[in-house]
Design a protein around this motif. Structure first.
Motif, PDB file in Angstrom:
ATOM      1  N   GLY A  58       0.779  -1.224   0.000  1.00 63.63           N
ATOM      2  CA  GLY A  58       0.000   0.000   0.000  1.00 63.63           C
ATOM      3  C   GLY A  58       0.810   1.273   0.000  1.00 63.63           C
ATOM      4  O   GLY A  58       0.259   2.359   0.199  1.00 63.63           O
ATOM      5  N   VAL A  59       2.140   1.174  -0.214  1.00 67.06           N
ATOM      6  CA  VAL A  59       2.972   2.371  -0.263  1.00 67.06           C
ATOM      7  C   VAL A  59       2.805   3.015  -1.642  1.00 67.06           C
ATOM      8  O   VAL A  59       3.005   2.340  -2.665  1.00 67.06           O
ATOM      9  CB  VAL A  59       4.458   2.038  -0.017  1.00 67.06           C
ATOM     10  N   PRO A  60       2.437   4.296  -1.717  1.00 66.27           N
ATOM     11  CA  PRO A  60       2.274   4.958  -3.018  1.00 66.27           C
ATOM     12  C   PRO A  60       3.534   4.853  -3.860  1.00 66.27           C
ATOM     13  O   PRO A  60       4.656   4.932  -3.344  1.00 66.27           O
ATOM     14  CB  PRO A  60       1.968   6.410  -2.636  1.00 66.27           C
ATOM     15  N   ARG A  61       3.351   4.675  -5.165  1.00 67.17           N
ATOM     16  CA  ARG A  61       4.488   4.461  -6.063  1.00 67.17           C
ATOM     17  C   ARG A  61       5.514   5.591  -5.959  1.00 67.17           C
ATOM     18  O   ARG A  61       6.718   5.356  -6.001  1.00 67.17           O
ATOM     19  CB  ARG A  61       3.977   4.334  -7.501  1.00 67.17           C
ATOM     20  N   LYS A  62       5.056   6.819  -5.823  1.00 65.88           N
ATOM     21  CA  LYS A  62       5.972   7.953  -5.805  1.00 65.88           C
ATOM     22  C   LYS A  62       6.856   7.979  -4.560  1.00 65.88           C
ATOM     23  O   LYS A  62       7.877   8.659  -4.534  1.00 65.88           O
ATOM     24  CB  LYS A  62       5.201   9.262  -5.911  1.00 65.88           C
ATOM     25  N   GLU A  63       6.472   7.217  -3.525  1.00 71.06           N
ATOM     26  CA  GLU A  63       7.256   7.185  -2.288  1.00 71.06           C
ATOM     27  C   GLU A  63       8.270   6.044  -2.258  1.00 71.06           C
ATOM     28  O   GLU A  63       9.187   6.053  -1.434  1.00 71.06           O
ATOM     29  CB  GLU A  63       6.330   7.040  -1.071  1.00 71.06           C
ATOM     30  N   ARG A  64       8.091   5.061  -3.133  1.00 68.09           N
ATOM     31  CA  ARG A  64       8.864   3.822  -2.998  1.00 68.09           C
ATOM     32  C   ARG A  64      10.357   4.037  -3.188  1.00 68.09           C
ATOM     33  O   ARG A  64      11.164   3.542  -2.395  1.00 68.09           O
ATOM     34  CB  ARG A  64       8.351   2.771  -3.985  1.00 68.09           C
ATOM     35  N   ASP A  65      10.749   4.761  -4.238  1.00 65.16           N
ATOM     36  CA  ASP A  65      12.183   4.925  -4.495  1.00 65.16           C
ATOM     37  C   ASP A  65      12.864   5.680  -3.369  1.00 65.16           C
ATOM     38  O   ASP A  65      13.989   5.343  -2.976  1.00 65.16           O
ATOM     39  CB  ASP A  65      12.409   5.639  -5.830  1.00 65.16           C
ATOM     40  N   GLY A  66      12.183   6.705  -2.839  1.00 64.15           N
ATOM     41  CA  GLY A  66      12.779   7.463  -1.742  1.00 64.15           C
ATOM     42  C   GLY A  66      12.969   6.618  -0.505  1.00 64.15           C
ATOM     43  O   GLY A  66      14.018   6.681   0.151  1.00 64.15           O
ATOM     44  N   ARG A  67      11.981   5.815  -0.172  1.00 61.29           N
ATOM     45  CA  ARG A  67      12.098   4.948   0.991  1.00 61.29           C
ATOM     46  C   ARG A  67      13.126   3.847   0.757  1.00 61.29           C
ATOM     47  O   ARG A  67      13.875   3.475   1.675  1.00 61.29           O
ATOM     48  CB  ARG A  67      10.738   4.355   1.349  1.00 61.29           C
ATOM     49  N   ALA A  68      13.176   3.325  -0.484  1.00 64.32           N
ATOM     50  CA  ALA A  68      14.164   2.283  -0.793  1.00 64.32           C
ATOM     51  C   ALA A  68      15.576   2.833  -0.678  1.00 64.32           C
ATOM     52  O   ALA A  68      16.473   2.178  -0.124  1.00 64.32           O
ATOM     53  CB  ALA A  68      13.913   1.726  -2.192  1.00 64.32           C
ATOM     54  N   LEU A  69      15.803   4.038  -1.175  1.00 61.71           N
ATOM     55  CA  LEU A  69      17.136   4.633  -1.085  1.00 61.71           C
ATOM     56  C   LEU A  69      17.503   4.893   0.367  1.00 61.71           C
ATOM     57  O   LEU A  69      18.648   4.648   0.780  1.00 61.71           O
ATOM     58  CB  LEU A  69      17.192   5.933  -1.892  1.00 61.71           C
ATOM     59  N   ALA A  70      16.551   5.361   1.168  1.00 62.41           N
ATOM     60  CA  ALA A  70      16.823   5.596   2.585  1.00 62.41           C
ATOM     61  C   ALA A  70      17.200   4.296   3.287  1.00 62.41           C
ATOM     62  O   ALA A  70      18.101   4.268   4.145  1.00 62.41           O
ATOM     63  CB  ALA A  70      15.605   6.225   3.252  1.00 62.41           C
ATOM     64  N   ALA A  71      16.530   3.196   2.921  1.00 62.02           N
ATOM     65  CA  ALA A  71      16.848   1.897   3.528  1.00 62.02           C
ATOM     66  C   ALA A  71      18.243   1.438   3.126  1.00 62.02           C
ATOM     67  O   ALA A  71      19.007   0.905   3.954  1.00 62.02           O
ATOM     68  CB  ALA A  71      15.807   0.856   3.129  1.00 62.02           C
ATOM     69  N   LEU A  72      18.615   1.650   1.860  1.00 63.66           N
ATOM     70  CA  LEU A  72      19.960   1.280   1.412  1.00 63.66           C
ATOM     71  C   LEU A  72      21.016   2.133   2.100  1.00 63.66           C
ATOM     72  O   LEU A  72      22.092   1.636   2.475  1.00 63.66           O
ATOM     73  CB  LEU A  72      20.066   1.422  -0.107  1.00 63.66           C
ATOM     74  N   GLU A  73      20.728   3.403   2.284  1.00 63.10           N
ATOM     75  CA  GLU A  73      21.670   4.258   3.004  1.00 63.10           C
ATOM     76  C   GLU A  73      21.815   3.806   4.444  1.00 63.10           C
ATOM     77  O   GLU A  73      22.914   3.855   5.012  1.00 63.10           O
ATOM     78  CB  GLU A  73      21.202   5.710   2.931  1.00 63.10           C
ATOM     79  N   ARG A  74      20.708   3.318   5.026  1.00 64.73           N
ATOM     80  CA  ARG A  74      20.769   2.856   6.423  1.00 64.73           C
ATOM     81  C   ARG A  74      21.711   1.667   6.571  1.00 64.73           C
ATOM     82  O   ARG A  74      22.360   1.509   7.605  1.00 64.73           O
ATOM     83  CB  ARG A  74      19.366   2.469   6.902  1.00 64.73           C
ATOM     84  N   VAL A  75      21.826   0.824   5.537  1.00 63.11           N
ATOM     85  CA  VAL A  75      22.708  -0.346   5.622  1.00 63.11           C
ATOM     86  C   VAL A  75      24.060  -0.080   4.961  1.00 63.11           C
ATOM     87  O   VAL A  75      24.840  -1.006   4.739  1.00 63.11           O
ATOM     88  CB  VAL A  75      22.046  -1.599   5.008  1.00 63.11           C
ATOM     89  N   GLY A  76      24.333   1.177   4.636  1.00 62.22           N
ATOM     90  CA  GLY A  76      25.640   1.557   4.102  1.00 62.22           C
ATOM     91  C   GLY A  76      25.829   1.318   2.623  1.00 62.22           C
ATOM     92  O   GLY A  76      26.967   1.237   2.148  1.00 62.22           O
ATOM     93  N   LEU A  77      24.734   1.260   1.854  1.00 58.79           N
ATOM     94  CA  LEU A  77      24.841   0.964   0.426  1.00 58.79           C
ATOM     95  C   LEU A  77      24.169   2.019  -0.445  1.00 58.79           C
ATOM     96  O   LEU A  77      23.769   1.719  -1.580  1.00 58.79           O
ATOM     97  CB  LEU A  77      24.233  -0.410   0.121  1.00 58.79           C
ATOM     98  N   GLY A  78      24.056   3.235   0.049  1.00 61.78           N
ATOM     99  CA  GLY A  78      23.451   4.276  -0.763  1.00 61.78           C
ATOM    100  C   GLY A  78      24.177   4.504  -2.071  1.00 61.78           C
ATOM    101  O   GLY A  78      23.555   4.790  -3.105  1.00 61.78           O
ATOM    102  N   ASP A  79      25.507   4.318  -2.066  1.00 62.42           N
ATOM    103  CA  ASP A  79      26.295   4.539  -3.284  1.00 62.42           C
ATOM    104  C   ASP A  79      26.236   3.351  -4.247  1.00 62.42           C
ATOM    105  O   ASP A  79      26.780   3.422  -5.357  1.00 62.42           O
ATOM    106  CB  ASP A  79      27.757   4.826  -2.921  1.00 62.42           C
ATOM    107  N   ARG A  80      25.563   2.271  -3.847  1.00 62.09           N
ATOM    108  CA  ARG A  80      25.443   1.088  -4.706  1.00 62.09           C
ATOM    109  C   ARG A  80      23.993   0.856  -5.126  1.00 62.09           C
ATOM    110  O   ARG A  80      23.640  -0.233  -5.588  1.00 62.09           O
ATOM    111  CB  ARG A  80      25.968  -0.149  -3.972  1.00 62.09           C
ATOM    112  N   ALA A  81      23.163   1.875  -5.016  1.00 58.92           N
ATOM    113  CA  ALA A  81      21.731   1.720  -5.255  1.00 58.92           C
ATOM    114  C   ALA A  81      21.420   1.227  -6.655  1.00 58.92           C
ATOM    115  O   ALA A  81      20.444   0.488  -6.855  1.00 58.92           O
ATOM    116  CB  ALA A  81      21.014   3.047  -4.999  1.00 58.92           C
ATOM    117  N   HIS A  82      22.210   1.604  -7.651  1.00 59.81           N
ATOM    118  CA  HIS A  82      21.904   1.245  -9.029  1.00 59.81           C
ATOM    119  C   HIS A  82      22.721   0.052  -9.527  1.00 59.81           C
ATOM    120  O   HIS A  82      22.681  -0.276 -10.721  1.00 59.81           O
ATOM    121  CB  HIS A  82      22.104   2.456  -9.932  1.00 59.81           C
TER     122      HIS A  82
END
Length: 247
Positions: free
Chosen positions: A126-150
């Motif tokens: 139920g997470v709106p599509r426009k919010e998903r990438d931002g939340r996904a990037l924040a989660a990757l940054e939380r585990v130290g992988l923001g620079d490997r997102a792509h």
């Protein structure tokens, strides 16, 4: 058997997981008592590790915790909700909202980027599509992988892939993180790195349950249970090993 938590600390942390005489018997001739009736209380912010040999009942215990199998006896409360009173669709929704899963085999889509793998976990929550990438990037940054997102999983190390899997489990902001042999496919350095991440998450208040056969991993928890022949038992606390660099 009763495995209640110690007296609640001054902040009166609520129970996240409660087993009230929960057991599971598989029908057959003869029936197989995979998990004997037990009582268990896990308070918010706990770090629980569960050990046992193959065939001991660890998978059954995890499947009940993860709302994948229903107990044949007793009551399982998750965040105070009686899971036995819910319909299948309600159980699926509760699982998606309250539980995050981390597996030994990562289960990442090989041709999708780390960001896409994490974002896909929100597709049916139920997470709106426009919010998903931002939340996904924040989660990757939380585990130290923001620079490997792509990056795609095939270009990531084993430790990095497991960090993506942890980010995917965290993105829905669950009450409990369930980890099934999270270091089983990792070398020693990467295993210690992933466990260091789990300790950080625990220090931030996440409730974590780790199923493992590795004594070193089991020692990371603040509380350890052992399962043998379907019987759940508390074990004395071990001194955790806190060495190892991040990867």
């Amino acid at each position: 058997m009763t495995l209640d938590a110690p007296a609640l600390p001054p902040d009166d942390r609520p129970p996240v997981i409660e087993f009230r005489d929960v057991g599971l018997t598989y029908p057959g001739t003869p029936p197989v008592e995979a998990l004997k009736p037990c009582r268990l209380t896990v308070t918010a912010g706990s770090f629980l590790t569960v050990v046992g040999p193959s065939g001991s009942g660890k998978s059954t215990f995890l499947n009940i915790l993860g709302l994948l199998d229903a107990p044949s006896t007793g009551t399982y409360l998750l965040d105070g909700i009686d899971t036995g009173a819910l319909k299948d669709t309600e159980l699926t929704a509760l699982r998606g909202r309250r539980l995050g899963f981390v597996f030994q085999a990562f289960h990442l889509l090989p041709h999708r980027s780390a960001l896409e793998n994490v974002a896909l976990a929100m597709l049916y929550n139920g997470v709106p599509r426009k919010e998903r990438d931002g939340r996904a990037l924040a989660a990757l940054e939380r585990v130290g992988l923001g620079d490997r997102a792509h990056a795609v999983p095939t270009t990531l190390s084993g430790g990095e892939r497991q960090r993506v899997a942890v980010a995917r489990a965290l993105v829905a902001r669950p009450s409990v993180l369930l980890c099934d042999e999270p270091t089983g496919n990792l070398d020693t350095a990467n295993a210690r790195s992933v466990m260091a991440l789990l300790r950080e998450l625990h220090e931030d208040g996440m409730t974590i349950v780790v199923i493992t056969h590795d004594p070193e991993v089991a020692a990371q928890g603040g509380r350890t249970l052992a399962i043998r022949d379907g019987v759940l038992e508390e074990t004395p606390p071990a001194v955790p090993l806190r060495t190892g660099a991040r990867s």
